[in-house]
Design an enzyme around this catalytic site. Structure first.
Site, PDB file in Angstrom:
ATOM      1  N   LYS A  11     -12.541 -36.272  25.928  1.00  0.00           N
ATOM      2  CA  LYS A  11     -11.447 -36.790  25.098  1.00  0.00           C
ATOM      3  C   LYS A  11     -10.143 -36.001  25.325  1.00  0.00           C
ATOM      4  O   LYS A  11     -10.160 -34.923  25.946  1.00  0.00           O
ATOM      5  CB  LYS A  11     -11.901 -36.755  23.638  1.00  0.00           C
ATOM      6  CG  LYS A  11     -13.123 -37.649  23.347  1.00  0.00           C
ATOM      7  CD  LYS A  11     -13.484 -37.600  21.856  1.00  0.00           C
ATOM      8  CE  LYS A  11     -14.625 -38.527  21.511  1.00  0.00           C
ATOM      9  NZ  LYS A  11     -14.912 -38.514  20.043  1.00  0.00           N
ATOM     10  N   TYR A  51     -13.358 -48.583  19.630  1.00  0.00           N
ATOM     11  CA  TYR A  51     -13.881 -48.034  18.371  1.00  0.00           C
ATOM     12  C   TYR A  51     -13.868 -49.082  17.248  1.00  0.00           C
ATOM     13  O   TYR A  51     -13.848 -48.723  16.072  1.00  0.00           O
ATOM     14  CB  TYR A  51     -13.083 -46.795  17.968  1.00  0.00           C
ATOM     15  CG  TYR A  51     -13.448 -45.552  18.759  1.00  0.00           C
ATOM     16  CD1 TYR A  51     -14.684 -44.921  18.587  1.00  0.00           C
ATOM     17  CD2 TYR A  51     -12.560 -44.997  19.671  1.00  0.00           C
ATOM     18  CE1 TYR A  51     -15.022 -43.782  19.307  1.00  0.00           C
ATOM     19  CE2 TYR A  51     -12.897 -43.845  20.396  1.00  0.00           C
ATOM     20  CZ  TYR A  51     -14.134 -43.253  20.204  1.00  0.00           C
ATOM     21  OH  TYR A  51     -14.463 -42.116  20.909  1.00  0.00           O
ATOM     22  N   ASN A 114     -13.353 -33.837  18.760  1.00  0.00           N
ATOM     23  CA  ASN A 114     -14.653 -33.262  19.098  1.00  0.00           C
ATOM     24  C   ASN A 114     -15.005 -33.343  20.581  1.00  0.00           C
ATOM     25  O   ASN A 114     -16.176 -33.325  20.947  1.00  0.00           O
ATOM     26  CB  ASN A 114     -15.747 -33.851  18.207  1.00  0.00           C
ATOM     27  CG  ASN A 114     -15.837 -35.353  18.330  1.00  0.00           C
ATOM     28  OD1 ASN A 114     -15.150 -35.952  19.144  1.00  0.00           O
ATOM     29  ND2 ASN A 114     -16.691 -35.969  17.539  1.00  0.00           N
ATOM     30  N   HIS A 117     -17.314 -37.893  24.065  1.00  0.00           N
ATOM     31  CA  HIS A 117     -18.005 -39.075  23.548  1.00  0.00           C
ATOM     32  C   HIS A 117     -19.319 -39.252  24.297  1.00  0.00           C
ATOM     33  O   HIS A 117     -19.397 -38.961  25.491  1.00  0.00           O
ATOM     34  CB  HIS A 117     -17.145 -40.329  23.782  1.00  0.00           C
ATOM     35  CG  HIS A 117     -17.872 -41.621  23.512  1.00  0.00           C
ATOM     36  ND1 HIS A 117     -18.032 -42.116  22.244  1.00  0.00           N
ATOM     37  CD2 HIS A 117     -18.505 -42.483  24.356  1.00  0.00           C
ATOM     38  CE1 HIS A 117     -18.736 -43.253  22.317  1.00  0.00           C
ATOM     39  NE2 HIS A 117     -19.031 -43.494  23.584  1.00  0.00           N
ATOM     40  N   GLU A 128     -19.761 -50.078  26.968  1.00  0.00           N
ATOM     41  CA  GLU A 128     -18.684 -49.089  27.105  1.00  0.00           C
ATOM     42  C   GLU A 128     -18.388 -48.800  28.574  1.00  0.00           C
ATOM     43  O   GLU A 128     -17.217 -48.625  28.955  1.00  0.00           O
ATOM     44  CB  GLU A 128     -19.072 -47.814  26.356  1.00  0.00           C
ATOM     45  CG  GLU A 128     -19.114 -48.038  24.842  1.00  0.00           C
ATOM     46  CD  GLU A 128     -19.721 -46.889  24.055  1.00  0.00           C
ATOM     47  OE1 GLU A 128     -19.796 -46.999  22.818  1.00  0.00           O
ATOM     48  OE2 GLU A 128     -20.117 -45.861  24.664  1.00  0.00           O
TER      49      GLU A 128
HETATM   50  N1  UDP Z   1     -14.622 -39.284  13.529  1.00  0.00           N
HETATM   51  C1  UDP Z   1     -13.691 -38.763  12.655  1.00  0.00           C
HETATM   52  N2  UDP Z   1     -14.067 -38.557  11.338  1.00  0.00           N
HETATM   53  C2  UDP Z   1     -15.311 -38.856  10.873  1.00  0.00           C
HETATM   54  C3  UDP Z   1     -16.254 -39.369  11.773  1.00  0.00           C
HETATM   55  C4  UDP Z   1     -15.868 -39.585  13.086  1.00  0.00           C
HETATM   56  O1  UDP Z   1     -12.555 -38.501  13.027  1.00  0.00           O
HETATM   57  O2  UDP Z   1     -15.581 -38.646   9.677  1.00  0.00           O
HETATM   58  C5  UDP Z   1     -14.233 -39.528  14.929  1.00  0.00           C
HETATM   59  C6  UDP Z   1     -14.838 -38.519  15.913  1.00  0.00           C
HETATM   60  O3  UDP Z   1     -13.902 -38.319  16.977  1.00  0.00           O
HETATM   61  C7  UDP Z   1     -16.058 -39.244  16.384  1.00  0.00           C
HETATM   62  C8  UDP Z   1     -15.558 -40.686  16.456  1.00  0.00           C
HETATM   63  O4  UDP Z   1     -14.711 -40.810  15.321  1.00  0.00           O
HETATM   64  O5  UDP Z   1     -16.541 -38.771  17.635  1.00  0.00           O
HETATM   65  C9  UDP Z   1     -16.639 -41.742  16.391  1.00  0.00           C
HETATM   66  O6  UDP Z   1     -17.461 -41.503  15.256  1.00  0.00           O
HETATM   67  P1  UDP Z   1     -19.045 -41.634  15.342  1.00  0.00           P
HETATM   68  O7  UDP Z   1     -19.556 -41.578  13.954  1.00  0.00           O
HETATM   69  O8  UDP Z   1     -19.389 -42.798  16.183  1.00  0.00           O
HETATM   70  O9  UDP Z   1     -19.460 -40.267  16.063  1.00  0.00           O
HETATM   71  P2  UDP Z   1     -20.037 -39.978  17.531  1.00  0.00           P
HETATM   72  O10 UDP Z   1     -20.896 -41.147  17.924  1.00  0.00           O
HETATM   73  O11 UDP Z   1     -18.834 -39.803  18.430  1.00  0.00           O
HETATM   74  O12 UDP Z   1     -20.820 -38.707  17.393  1.00  0.00           O
HETATM   75 MG    MG Z   2     -20.556 -43.149  17.871  1.00  0.00          MG
END
Ligand code: UDP
Ligand code: MG
Length: 139
Positions: A11, A51, A114, A117, A128
């Site tokens: 990212k 997203y 974070n 992805h 994706e």
């Molecule tokens: N994210 C965020 N706040 C939250 C949860 C998610 O900003 O409370 C962001 C974070 O960058 C995350 C992305 O949204 O990686 C997608 O969320 P998901 O729950 O799908 O997490 P992932 O699959 O990436 O672990």
């Molecule tokens: Mg996710």
């Protein structure tokens, strides 16, 4: 796409901080083969589509801002059990909860920013990957 593939993005925060090489080294050392890869940047429309499942969540606007603010590395990775093993390698969404040695523990700044992805299912890995790559960019 076969079910032994997953999709990843390094990212914008990871790219900004110069962590591309270190993260790719860790991915390779963990047994994943890179079968597609590019430096690219998502438009707002791209991020909103990618997203889309999160569109009603309170963090959606921030997520789109973050994911479009600079280049990312998009890649398709191949390994047995790729989706699950890659989620293990990257660690929990929130780096505060991520296990020691995981990519998010090592390189992520926060729950929002974070670093990396990883697809959450074989179906989403295929969707994706196809979002970012044409057939002749996948090997
Ligand atoms: N994210 C965020 N706040 C939250 C949860 C998610 O900003 O409370 C962001 C974070 O960058 C995350 C992305 O949204 O990686 C997608 O969320 P998901 O729950 O799908 O997490 P992932 O699959 O990436 O672990
Ligand atoms: Mg996710």
């Amino acid at each position: 796409m076969a079910t032994n593939r997953t999709f990843t993005m390094l990212k914008p925060d990871a790219v900004e901080k110069g962590h591309i090489g270190a993260i790719l080294e860790k991915i390779s050392a963990s047994g994943f083969k890179i079968v597609a890869m590019k430096l690219t940047r998502m438009t707002k429309a791209d991020a909103e589509t990618f997203y889309g499942i999160h569109k009603d969540r309170p963090f959606f606007g921030e997520l789109v801002e973050y994911m479009t603010r600079g280049p990312i590395v998009a890649a398709i990775l191949e390994k047995d059990n790729a989706v699950e093993d890659f989620r293990t390698l990257i660690g929990a969404t929130n780096p505060a909860d991520a296990a020691e040695g995981t990519i998010r523990k090592m390189y992520a700044a926060s729950l929002g920013e974070n670093a990396v992805h990883g697809s959450d299912s074989d179906d989403n890995a295929a969707i994706e990957g196809a979002f970012h790559f044409s057939g002749r960019e996948m090997f």
